[in-house]
Each structure stands twice: as C-alpha cells, then as structure tokens.
Enzyme design. Structure first.
Site, PDB file in Angstrom:
ATOM      1  N   SER A   1       3.040  -6.904  12.046  1.00 12.37           N
ATOM      2  CA  SER A   1       4.254  -5.635  12.081  1.00 12.37           C
ATOM      3  C   SER A   1       4.354  -5.063  12.936  1.00 12.37           C
ATOM      4  CB  SER A   1       4.697  -5.711  10.402  1.00 12.37           C
ATOM      5  OG  SER A   1       3.463  -4.398  10.209  1.00 12.37           O
ATOM      6  N   LYS A   2       5.461  -4.265  12.817  1.00  6.80           N
ATOM      7  CA  LYS A   2       5.713  -3.023  14.154  1.00  6.80           C
ATOM      8  C   LYS A   2       4.772  -2.468  13.879  1.00  6.80           C
ATOM      9  CE  LYS A   2      10.635  -3.563  14.654  1.00  6.80           C
ATOM     10  NZ  LYS A   2      11.449  -4.205  14.009  1.00  6.80           N
ATOM     11  N   ARG A   3       4.123  -2.309  12.730  1.00  8.92           N
ATOM     12  CA  ARG A   3       2.751  -0.947  12.253  1.00  8.92           C
ATOM     13  C   ARG A   3       1.863  -1.442  13.567  1.00  8.92           C
ATOM     14  NH1 ARG A   3      -0.705  -2.113   8.547  1.00  8.92           N
ATOM     15  NH2 ARG A   3      -0.120  -3.910   7.447  1.00  8.92           N
TER      16      ARG A   3
ATOM     17  N   GLY B   1       2.118  -1.853  16.534  1.00 13.44           N
ATOM     18  CA  GLY B   1       2.838  -1.899  17.814  1.00 13.44           C
ATOM     19  C   GLY B   1       3.273  -2.897  17.860  1.00 13.44           C
TER      20      GLY B   1
END
Ligand code: GLU
Length: 490
Positions: A259-261, A263
């Site tokens: 996921s975006k966390r 990167g």
C-alpha cells in the site's frame, strides 16, 4: 505491438476500476493477461469497470490507459479502440445489466429487496455482536408483504439473486490454485442491481465476461472470494463458465498488502517520475509471481510472451522488492546502445542541459563514462552535473582529505604551475591519458598515484567517484580543468 489475434478461443481482459492511478498490481495483472494472449495468439481486451460512480473519474481512466500503453501493453479491443463486443465501459452497458437482472427476476431466481442499507448494517452489526457470520438471505415476501413494502419504500428496491438454498458447496476450478471449495451456506444473496439501478460488481463482471466471450479470467487473488458468487450467476444464466486463474498478491517486504505506506504504488511514479525504463519495469513485474524455466532474469516482452504459462505462476504472494527493480533497471541501462540511452535520458536533463555543450560524439563518450552506477534515468542529472558550468563545489570534508593536505596542495601547485602550462594536451582521449601519466609518473612520482588522482578528481569534479578521470579531463577540456584547479587552490 501485440499481433492481430488468430486464435478465437483465447480472449482475456484487464478490467480496471478507474478509482485511482494505474496501480502496480493492476499493471501486473494486465501484463499476465497480455502475455497469455500473446502466447496463444489470442485477444487482449480492456474493459473499464466504472460502476463505482462516486470514486471513478476520467482522469484516472486516462492515467490507466496511458500507463498501460507506456508499458507497451496495448489492447485489441477497448473503449478507445472499439471492437465487436462493446461497449467496453460498464457505465455504457447499464441496459444490458438491467435486461439480465429482469430475466433472472422473471425466472424467479432473483427478487426485489426493499430492505435499506441501514437495516442491513444493523443486521450485520447484530450478527457480529453474536459472533455469527452475516449471511443475508431474507425469507421471500408474500405478495401482500411485497405490496406493502413497495408502498412504504423510501427508495427503489435493489434486485438480488437468491442463492439456491439446497446448495451446499461451490467448487471453483482454478488454473493456479487447483480445486477450491466454498461453503455455499456462507454466501448471502447477491446484489444484481443496486437501489440506484447501477449493477453491482459481481453481476456486471459476469454479464460482461460472458458477452465478451472471455475464455480465461486472470486476476488477483483478492477476487477469489467473489468467484463462487460469479459462478452461481453463470449457472443461473446458463452461460459457460470461463477458466479462472487467481494470481498471488503483490506484497510489501514485510509481507503485508502493498500500500501507499510502503512508498509509491502507481506505475507513473516509477516510470515517469523516477525514470524506470518501461521495459525493465515489465521485466520486473513479470517476475512478480511468474518464474521462468531457466535461471535467467532479463527478458524482453517477446521472450516473456514466448515462455509464459500459467503453470509457472505462483499462488503465494510475491514481494515487491525495489532493490530488485533497481538491479533490473541498471541491467537495461548498461546494456542499452549509447544512442538509445542518450535519447532516453534527454527528458531528465532539462535542469542541466549539459548535452548541449558537447558534440554528439563527446556527449556519447560522457554518457558512456557515467552510466555504470545509474539506477534510474533520472540519476543522470546528478551523474553529469559536474560537466556543466564553470565552477564546481567541493564539499568541505572531501577538500580536507584531498586538496587541503600537504600532498594535495603540492599536487595542485605542480599541476597548475608545471603540468598545465608545459605538458597538458587534452586534444584527444589518448593524449589526455598520456598527459595524466606525466603528472603521476614524472612530475609527482614520489607521491602515490591514488593521492594525485584523488586530488585532481576532487578539484575538477567535487566528488570522489564518477567518470574515469582521463575521460573527465578530456571532456572538460584544458580551460575548464585549469579554471577548476585554480579555484580549488584558493
Ligand atoms: N474491476 C476489478 C478491479 O479493478 C477487476 C475485476 C476482475 O478482474 O474481475 O479489481
């Protein structure tokens, strides 16, 4: 370019929902479908699944189209290229969904559901509180109850498919995972059309895959739980069930869902912004869950298509390892013809138009000299920056170790006072190497070659590593070298 299909029995699709930019997971699914189609001379279709009207938008659709095309994954049929099985955007197919939902209603296999989402939420909460699975299977309404519900409804009813109550299990044959058995008693009745008249995913996907004659549904494992629902709908509609293949998910290095966390997860962040090469990105994506028969790791898309088979697709998750991506990209950069590399790095040099100050031949020599450590194309800006402009900044720490020591000072003095005026010939690369040798072997022969080279390198480039020193001096030219040595001596 994908060749014109010759095999009508292989039709596959990528069906992105335009609720975000092209995600690496969607790109990987698209690639596997593309490779499968290409391997079998089949058809690769793009279908836009925009029934989530609130979260879908045209900018995301465009980003997905551009991203897939940028990776070289073009499609035979799709919203923008047409085809015989269109329309290829779900919001243009609402009448079709309506038609088949009503067919199921007429057959007595589906029903109008007047219960509101709020009521459903309350039922779900109650089940959760009792630690029971929430399986929504309301009792059929009598005609009187139905008339009453209709008269008092505050919103239009949804249409649901009734899971056959005598069904105990649903067996899905999956080309990657084998036989997967689901407990039919855990399936709630399936929404076909929501209260707003829009088709729900599980229904739209079945209507579309069937009408578009999709032979193989290759998609992420996150859709495996949807498959039994889709399968019962195929059966109810009397349609042939496509072959399913569910790919293991792409995971972050800590094995959680990517996921975006962790990167960037959008393809454009890698390809456009950071300068990963599309062909390297494709190569990397192919290895996320598919393994070649050999130990080789670098493949063109044609080679991938030739070798691709679903038997070699893993059902376990594949780690998205950026270090591996960097390695693959570096391989492509180093093996690329220098003319091609020059073209590819051009967009990244706008802030540092170093190429313009050299002849093509010199520029290619320069690029060749700095390409070894490049990981992404955008690294080129820094790698060539010291060839641009007159001055160069030398970090204090580096200066202290190289040009400010007693030996370093002597190097600069001798270089400026004896070497440059009397011996320096930077007219050709060979002469430059010979000139450099005069400095190390003759004028400063009592010093270690390394000490001399470090001091000169620090003075002319402001860094310890970089292009070969002879090439650096040759490309900078006598004037710039003299200027930078003099600056360094101050
Ligand atoms: N629209 C779905 C998604 O983006 C794909 C559904 C499918 O492949 O069946 O996840």
């Amino acid at each position: 370019m994908i060749a014109t299909p010759t095999n009508p029995s292989v039709r596959v699709r990528i069906a992105p929902s335009p609720t975000g930019n092209l995600h690496v997971g969607t790109a990987r699914t698209a690639l596997f479908n593309y490779l499968f189609a290409k391997h079998h001379n089949g058809t690769f279709i793009l279908r836009v699944e925009d029934t989530d009207t609130e979260r879908s938008n045209a900018a995301f659709t465009q980003n997905i189209f551009d991203g897939l095309r940028g990776l070289g994954l073009d499609w035979h049929e799709g919203p923008d290229v047409g085809g015989n099985f269109g329309p290829y955007t779900q919001s243009d197919r609402l009448e079709l969904y309506k038609k088949y939902a009503h067919q199921l209603l007429d057959q007595g296999l589906a029903y109008y559901d007047y219960n509101t989402p709020d009521l459903l939420d309350a039922m779900r909460e109650e089940a959760t509180a009792k630690k029971l699975p929430f399986v929504y299977r309301p009792a059929p309404l009598t005609p009187e109850q139905e008339a009453e519900a209709k008269a008092t409804a505050t919103q239009p009813p949804s249409i649901r498919f009734r899971i056959p109550r005598d069904r105990t299990q649903i067996v899905v044959q999956d080309l990657v995972r084998g036989t997967v058995t689901f407990d039919a008693n855990l399936l709630g009745d399936i929404v076909l059309l929501k209260s707003d008249g829009i088709a729900a995913y599980n229904f739209a996907v079945v209507v579309d895959d069937a009408l578009m004659k999709i032979s193989h549904v290759i998609r992420g494992e996150d859709h495996l739980p949807n498959t039994p629902k889709q399968q019962v709908l195929y059966e109810a509609l009397g349609w042939e069930i496509p072959q399913f293949a569910h790919l293991g998910m792409i995971l972050a290095p800590d094995r959680s869902k990517l996921s975006k966390r962790h990167g960037a997860t959008a393809v454009s962040a890698f390809v456009e912004d950071q300068g990963y090469l599309p062909e390297a990105f494709i190569n990397f994506l192919a290895l996320l869950g598919w393994s070649p028969a050999s130990t080789e790791e670098i493949f063109t898309i044609e080679q991938l298509a030739e070798q691709f088979s679903l038997d070699r697709v893993a059902h376990s998750g594949a780690i998205f390892d950026v270090e591996k991506l960097k390695w693959v990209n570096g391989q492509y950069i180093r093996s690329m013809p220098i003319e091609t590399l020059a073209e590819r790095v051009a967009p990244y040099l706008t802030a540092c138009p170093v190429a313009e100050t050299y002849t093509t031949e010199q520029w290619h020599l320069l690029l060749d000299a700095v390409k070894e450590p490049l990981v992404v194309l955008s690294d080129v800006t820094d790698a060539v920056s010291y060839f641009f402009g007159d001055d160069v900044a030398i970090p204090a720490e580096l200066a202290a170790e190289t040009i400010e020591t007693e030996e370093g000072k002597r190097v600069l003095q001798v270089a400026l006072e004896e070497w440059l005026p009397n011996h320096a010939d930077f007219s050709t690369l060979d002469e430059t190497y010979a000139t450099l040798k005069i400095l190390t072997k003759t004028l400063l022969k009592d010093l270690k070659v390394k000490t001399v080279m470090w001091a000169i390198r620090a003075a002319v480039s402001g860094r310890v590593q970089g292009a070969d020193l002879g090439k650096t001096l040759f490309l900078l030219g006598k004037e710039k070298v003299g200027h930078r040595l003099a600056q360094a001596r101050k």
